[in-house]
Design an enzyme around this catalytic site. Structure first.
Site, PDB file in Angstrom:
ATOM      1  N   HIS A 116       0.807  -1.216   0.000  1.00 49.37           N
ATOM      2  CA  HIS A 116       0.000   0.000   0.000  1.00 49.37           C
ATOM      3  C   HIS A 116       0.847   1.275   0.000  1.00 49.37           C
ATOM      4  CE1 HIS A 116      -3.544  -2.547   1.720  1.00 49.37           C
ATOM      5  NE2 HIS A 116      -3.409  -2.671   0.420  1.00 49.37           N
ATOM      6  N   SER A 194      -6.488  -7.463   9.799  1.00 51.54           N
ATOM      7  CA  SER A 194      -7.872  -7.933   9.807  1.00 51.54           C
ATOM      8  C   SER A 194      -8.185  -8.633   8.486  1.00 51.54           C
ATOM      9  CB  SER A 194      -8.820  -6.751  10.009  1.00 51.54           C
ATOM     10  OG  SER A 194      -8.596  -5.788   9.008  1.00 51.54           O
TER      11      SER A 194
HETATM   12  P1  NAD Z   1      -6.644  -3.189  10.506  1.00 53.30           P
HETATM   13  O1  NAD Z   1      -6.633  -1.929  11.321  1.00 53.30           O
HETATM   14  O2  NAD Z   1      -7.811  -3.490   9.668  1.00 53.30           O
HETATM   15  O3  NAD Z   1      -6.467  -4.450  11.464  1.00 53.30           O
HETATM   16  C1  NAD Z   1      -5.477  -4.523  12.431  1.00 53.30           C
HETATM   17  C2  NAD Z   1      -5.545  -5.918  13.045  1.00 53.30           C
HETATM   18  O4  NAD Z   1      -4.478  -6.037  13.964  1.00 53.30           O
HETATM   19  C3  NAD Z   1      -6.835  -6.194  13.815  1.00 53.30           C
HETATM   20  O5  NAD Z   1      -7.284  -7.489  13.483  1.00 53.30           O
HETATM   21  C4  NAD Z   1      -6.397  -6.116  15.284  1.00 53.30           C
HETATM   22  O6  NAD Z   1      -7.095  -7.004  16.110  1.00 53.30           O
HETATM   23  C5  NAD Z   1      -4.960  -6.564  15.176  1.00 53.30           C
HETATM   24  N1  NAD Z   1      -4.098  -6.041  16.233  1.00 53.30           N
HETATM   25  C6  NAD Z   1      -4.175  -4.851  16.875  1.00 53.30           C
HETATM   26  N2  NAD Z   1      -3.172  -4.729  17.749  1.00 53.30           N
HETATM   27  C7  NAD Z   1      -2.429  -5.869  17.670  1.00 53.30           C
HETATM   28  C8  NAD Z   1      -1.265  -6.346  18.327  1.00 53.30           C
HETATM   29  N3  NAD Z   1      -0.645  -5.626  19.257  1.00 53.30           N
HETATM   30  N4  NAD Z   1      -0.783  -7.566  17.984  1.00 53.30           N
HETATM   31  C9  NAD Z   1      -1.406  -8.332  17.045  1.00 53.30           C
HETATM   32  N5  NAD Z   1      -2.520  -7.931  16.388  1.00 53.30           N
HETATM   33  C10 NAD Z   1      -3.021  -6.711  16.691  1.00 53.30           C
HETATM   34  O7  NAD Z   1      -5.301  -3.153   9.670  1.00 53.30           O
HETATM   35  P2  NAD Z   1      -4.927  -3.784   8.263  1.00 53.30           P
HETATM   36  O8  NAD Z   1      -5.435  -5.183   8.189  1.00 53.30           O
HETATM   37  O9  NAD Z   1      -3.497  -3.508   8.082  1.00 53.30           O
HETATM   38  O10 NAD Z   1      -5.763  -2.958   7.177  1.00 53.30           O
HETATM   39  C11 NAD Z   1      -5.975  -1.576   7.252  1.00 53.30           C
HETATM   40  C12 NAD Z   1      -5.296  -0.684   6.222  1.00 53.30           C
HETATM   41  O11 NAD Z   1      -4.866   0.467   6.928  1.00 53.30           O
HETATM   42  C13 NAD Z   1      -4.068  -1.215   5.555  1.00 53.30           C
HETATM   43  O12 NAD Z   1      -4.278  -1.106   4.201  1.00 53.30           O
HETATM   44  C14 NAD Z   1      -2.914  -0.294   5.954  1.00 53.30           C
HETATM   45  O13 NAD Z   1      -2.253   0.182   4.799  1.00 53.30           O
HETATM   46  C15 NAD Z   1      -3.554   0.882   6.608  1.00 53.30           C
HETATM   47  N6  NAD Z   1      -2.898   1.325   7.875  1.00 53.30           N
HETATM   48  C16 NAD Z   1      -1.544   1.286   8.023  1.00 53.30           C
HETATM   49  C17 NAD Z   1      -0.946   1.681   9.239  1.00 53.30           C
HETATM   50  C18 NAD Z   1       0.571   1.640   9.370  1.00 53.30           C
HETATM   51  O14 NAD Z   1       1.267   1.787   8.385  1.00 53.30           O
HETATM   52  N7  NAD Z   1       1.122   1.428  10.571  1.00 53.30           N
HETATM   53  C19 NAD Z   1      -1.742   2.098  10.294  1.00 53.30           C
HETATM   54  C20 NAD Z   1      -3.142   2.145  10.100  1.00 53.30           C
HETATM   55  C21 NAD Z   1      -3.698   1.743   8.889  1.00 53.30           C
END
Ligand code: NAD
Ligand code: ZN
Length: 249
Positions: A116, A194
């Site tokens: 992404h 997720s």
């Molecule tokens: P999501 O927010 O949909 O899901 C996050 C998942 O991680 C959830 O299932 C949650 O239960 C789990 N989770 C939360 N804390 C955790 C931990 N400490 N240990 C293990 N699991 C944990 O995120 P996604 O699936 O990456 O999809 C969302 C989109 O948002 C992606 O396309 C991404 O590009 C973007 N995004 C990126 C960032 C980043 O770069 N750090 C942050 C937010 C969103």
């Protein structure tokens, strides 16, 4: 059934597929966490589109700069570091991430496939010329401040964040490499995602279909089908180091 850690020890090619949960313990909010402060009234999905940027470039640019500032101030956590360590324990590791931060790289991972895109590589909205925001690029974002996007040095177009927005396709070469790794690996670790965002969510499914073992590491238990899919429940920064300790310790 329990995941046999010797499968990891004996693996020829492992893929790590990660999502926002990987960086959660570094203090970077996931998409499903509530936003705070200035941004609490916005839906991230409504800011992460080309149309939103056309309507209000400063609003969208400010949001991404605010996120880049958060990442800039954050540190990789034990899960990022465990992935960098894993690379040294097995013949081949491919790291595929949906994250737009650079915490995997800062933990020592190389050749990370960013499905992404990345906050550090904005590009011109008009001519697609790319720019690089390295560690030396000051982060201007402050809570409550509107920042106009910079102008392209070549065409004076507005520079947009280098991330994949809803409705956009994934970078072709990155996607192809991720698919071929998924089809080649013998173990795939899916960490903190997720798996709702398509087509990224197909990566673990492809690995499973071609016969790999797939291990989900998530706060919630994952529904698994068949005897090659496993769910490890807990925080990535605890589960991943423990898994490595069991396999290689
Ligand atoms: P999501 O927010 O949909 O899901 C996050 C998942 O991680 C959830 O299932 C949650 O239960 C789990 N989770 C939360 N804390 C955790 C931990 N400490 N240990 C293990 N699991 C944990 O995120 P996604 O699936 O990456 O999809 C969302 C989109 O948002 C992606 O396309 C991404 O590009 C973007 N995004 C990126 C960032 C980043 O770069 N750090 C942050 C937010 C969103
Ligand atoms: Zn341009």
């Amino acid at each position: 059934m329990e995941f046999q850690t010797q499968r990891l020890r004996n693996a020829r090619h492992v893929v790590v597929f990660s999502g926002a949960g990987l960086s959660a313990e570094s203090g970077i909010a996931t998409f499903r966490d509530a936003l705070t402060g200035l941004w609490e009234h916005f839906d991230p999905a409504a800011l992460a589109t080309a149309q939103a940027f056309r309507n209000d470039p400063a609003l969208v640019w400010s949001w991404y700069e605010w996120r880049r500032a958060k990442v800039f101030a954050a540190q990789p956590n034990a899960a990022h570091r465990a992935i960098a360590t894993l690379a040294r324990c097995i013949p081949r590791l491919t790291v595929v991430t949906q994250n737009v931060d650079d915490l995997l790289e800062r933990a020592g991972c190389s050749d990370v496939l960013h499905l992404h895109g990345s906050l550090g590589s904005p590009r011109c909205f008009a001519c697609a010329r790319s720019y690089s925001f390295g560690a030396d690029q000051p982060v201007e974002a402050q809570e409550g401040r509107r920042i106009e996007p910079p102008r392209c040095r070549h065409c004076n177009g507005k520079v947009r964040p280098g991330v994949v927005w809803f409705g956009e396709s994934l970078p072709d070469d990155v996607w192809r490499k991720a698919v071929s790794a998924a089809k080649d690996c013998d173990v795939l670790l899916s960490v903190g995602t997720s798996a709702l965002v398509q087509p990224a969510a197909e990566i673990p499914r492809m690995a499973l279909q071609q016969g790999a073992q797939v291990v989900h590491i998530n706060l919630q238990p994952e529904a698994v089908a068949g005897d090659r899919e496993f769910s490890l429940t807990g925080r990535a920064a605890e589960v991943l180091p423990r898994l490595l300790e069991q396999a290689f310790g």
